[in-house]
Design a protein around this motif. Structure first.
Motif, mmCIF file in Angstrom:
data_model
loop_
_atom_site.group_PDB
_atom_site.id
_atom_site.type_symbol
_atom_site.label_atom_id
_atom_site.label_comp_id
_atom_site.label_asym_id
_atom_site.label_seq_id
_atom_site.Cartn_x
_atom_site.Cartn_y
_atom_site.Cartn_z
ATOM 1 N N ASP A 1 1.403 3.914 -3.178
ATOM 2 C CA ASP A 1 1.123 5.337 -3.056
ATOM 3 C C ASP A 1 2.330 6.185 -3.429
ATOM 4 O O ASP A 1 2.194 7.316 -3.902
ATOM 5 N N SER B 1 -6.926 0.736 0.462
ATOM 6 C CA SER B 1 -6.976 -0.603 -0.125
ATOM 7 C C SER B 1 -6.253 -1.597 0.765
ATOM 8 O O SER B 1 -6.692 -2.735 0.945
ATOM 9 N N SER B 2 -5.114 -1.142 1.320
ATOM 10 C CA SER B 2 -4.381 -1.990 2.253
ATOM 11 C C SER B 2 -5.225 -2.280 3.487
ATOM 12 O O SER B 2 -5.286 -3.422 3.964
ATOM 13 N N GLY C 1 -3.948 3.716 -1.759
ATOM 14 C CA GLY C 1 -3.158 2.549 -1.385
ATOM 15 C C GLY C 1 -3.360 2.181 0.074
ATOM 16 O O GLY C 1 -3.498 1.008 0.414
ATOM 17 N N GLY D 1 0.819 -1.207 0.000
ATOM 18 C CA GLY D 1 0.000 0.000 0.000
ATOM 19 C C GLY D 1 0.852 1.255 0.000
ATOM 20 O O GLY D 1 0.619 2.187 -0.786
ATOM 21 N N VAL E 1 -3.372 -5.900 -2.810
ATOM 22 C CA VAL E 1 -3.360 -4.442 -2.717
ATOM 23 C C VAL E 1 -2.895 -3.820 -4.030
ATOM 24 O O VAL E 1 -3.464 -2.825 -4.503
ATOM 25 N N VAL F 1 -4.991 -1.016 -6.409
ATOM 26 C CA VAL F 1 -4.478 0.286 -6.837
ATOM 27 C C VAL F 1 -4.448 0.371 -8.365
ATOM 28 O O VAL F 1 -4.735 1.424 -8.944
#
Length: 460
Positions: A55, A371-372, A368, A51, A102, A106
């Motif tokens: 990012d 989502s993580s 990120g 994540g 993850v 993304v």
């Protein structure tokens, strides 16, 4: 991306089908639950790293690195000569698998416009169709004819074509990296602490001694403390909006995984069906999941978040509660397989909606992280549920009937499903399609020890 989802699905369904036989061959019944909960636990570390990495530089790097770990872990598991070595390989494979999930989330957000997200996640679900059809059957067939190691080795052979198909998109992402988000190494340390705590719960709670119970309880407290900086502020209290969405995902995962892992065990150990036939129990559930996801992808904009989540969680709750009843009544295996199809349908409705809700409440700078957090909740829910079901199963092994430990397992999973159903109202506040609760600002209580925010919740 669908090819990678296909890989994960095939490996998951095939290994779940043959794990009872592996456990017997390697004399590892005591590590059966750990073989499933361990990969989920260490996968949290991979999720956090992926994540932050995504990012900062985009999902290309973390995806390639996680695929490498995924393959190495499968290789170790395939060559294992003891249950301990197999679990070690599963842990490494789980570390890579968590990061893959993850990275794919993304990639969806970076490549596709928001109006297509529901259909992309439906495509991911569709990638489970073929594994659902042939994964459990083929896994059982390979184990019976070539030996269980080839269940792991066969998956490795599929990685190369998947990566080749993904190369054009990876090149595009490499040229469009954000490079804005800073590294937060403190959260990686918290993730490692969560994984260690879950593994400790698994290893100590099954001892059946007072010392073991105290150690397991202490480890569980550590897990809850370490989770705070890894999730949006308020997630542990199921605060309305995104925090409750994340928490809902965790309990729903715990309910489904906690029951599914023991389904083939029940069919092979108590009903004495072959691994091939036991695999059909997972096949029907997987097909129902994929079909429901396809339906959801087509009507997503016309049905409210609350309506979809209520139906999905209700189906899962019904299926697991019915599985408890069929086990108590010692019903024939066909009854258990039939009700499990409803669980797959419920997951197929709820999971893609939860994913789209999470992306809708995220921005480019925290997509990120969120989502993580979603995948962490997914994994920790399953890992904690498996730790609990492992304890229940062991405590009831010497029960009055062979069905007793499975009845206890399904009953505990039913409790997780009840909590998930109760959280739907907090996760949604609008009945209009596409609207979710706007989360409250992140509180100071979510600060990590190193001063980094534990989770920033941003309303879309």
């Amino acid at each position: 991306m669908c090819a990678l989802v296909f890989l994960a699905a095939f490996e998951s369904l095939a290994v779940t089908t043959v794990m009872p036989g592996i456990s017997e061959a390697l004399d590892g019944a005591s590590l059966y639950a750990l073989a499933f909960s361990g990969p989920l636990a260490v996968g949290i570390i991979g999720m956090v790293i992926a994540g932050q990495w995504s990012d900062r530089t985009g999902p290309r790097g973390p995806l390639l690195a996680s695929l490498t770990l995924f393959v190495i872990g499968l290789g170790i598991a395939g060559f294992a000569t003891s249950m301990e070595v197999l679990v070690a390989g599963r842990l490494l494979h789980g570390l890579g698998g968590g990061a893959i999930t993850v990275s794919l989330f993304v990639m969806v957000a970076r490549i596709y416009p928001p109006e297509l997200h529901a259909r992309i996640f439906a495509g991911f679900a569709a990638a489970w169709v073929v594994p659902s059809l042939v994964g459990p059957f083929l896994g059982g067939l390979v184990a019976e004819s070539l030996g269980w190691p080839w269940v792991f080795h066969g998956v490795i052979l599929l990685v190369v074509p998947a990566v080749i198909m993904l190369r054009p998109a990876l090149r595009r992402l490499a040229a469009d990296a954000p490079g804005a988000a800073p590294w937060r190494l403190g959260t990686v340390a918290w993730a490692a602490l969560v994984a260690a705590g879950v593994l400790t719960v698994d290893l100590t709670s099954g001892t059946g001694t007072p010392v073991g119970w105290v150690a397991a309880a202490a480890a569980l407290v550590v897990v809850l403390i370490a989770l705070r900086p890894l999730l949006p502020a308020g997630a542990l209290r199921a605060r309305r909006g995104l925090p409750a969405v994340i928490t809902l995902r965790g309990f729903l995962s715990g309910a489904f995984v906690g029951a599914q892992v023991y389904l083939p065990y029940l069919l092979t150990d108590v009903h004495h069906v072959t691994p091939v036939l036991a695999g059909f129990g997972l096949t029907f559930g997987g097909l129902a999941w994929a079909l429901a996801s396809q339906i959801h992808g087509r009507v997503a904009t016309r049905v409210s978040d609350r309506g979809v989540l209520r139906l999905g969680t209700s189906l899962v709750l019904f299926a697991i509660a019915a599985s408890t009843l069929t086990s108590v009544l010692e019903a024939p295996p066909l009854a258990t397989v039939a009700v499990w199809t409803c669980a797959g349908a419920g997951m197929g409705l709820a999971y893609p909606r939860i994913s789209t809700m999470t992306l809708a409440l995220s921005t480019d700078t925290d997509r990120g992280f969120n989502s993580s957090a979603l995948t962490i909740a997914d994994s920790i829910g399953g890992a904690v549920a498996l730790a609990g079901t492992g304890v229940v199963f062991g405590a009831l092994t010497d029960g009055p009937t062979a069905f007793a430990p499975f009845s206890g397992v399904f009953a505990l999973a039913t409790l997780f499903a009840l909590v998930a159903a109760a959280l739907v109202r907090r996760a949604t506040v609008s009945r209009r399609a596409g609207h979710t609760a706007a989360p409250e600002p992140a509180g100071a209580g979510a600060e990590a020890a190193d001063g980094d925010p534990g989770g920033v919740t941003v309303a879309a």
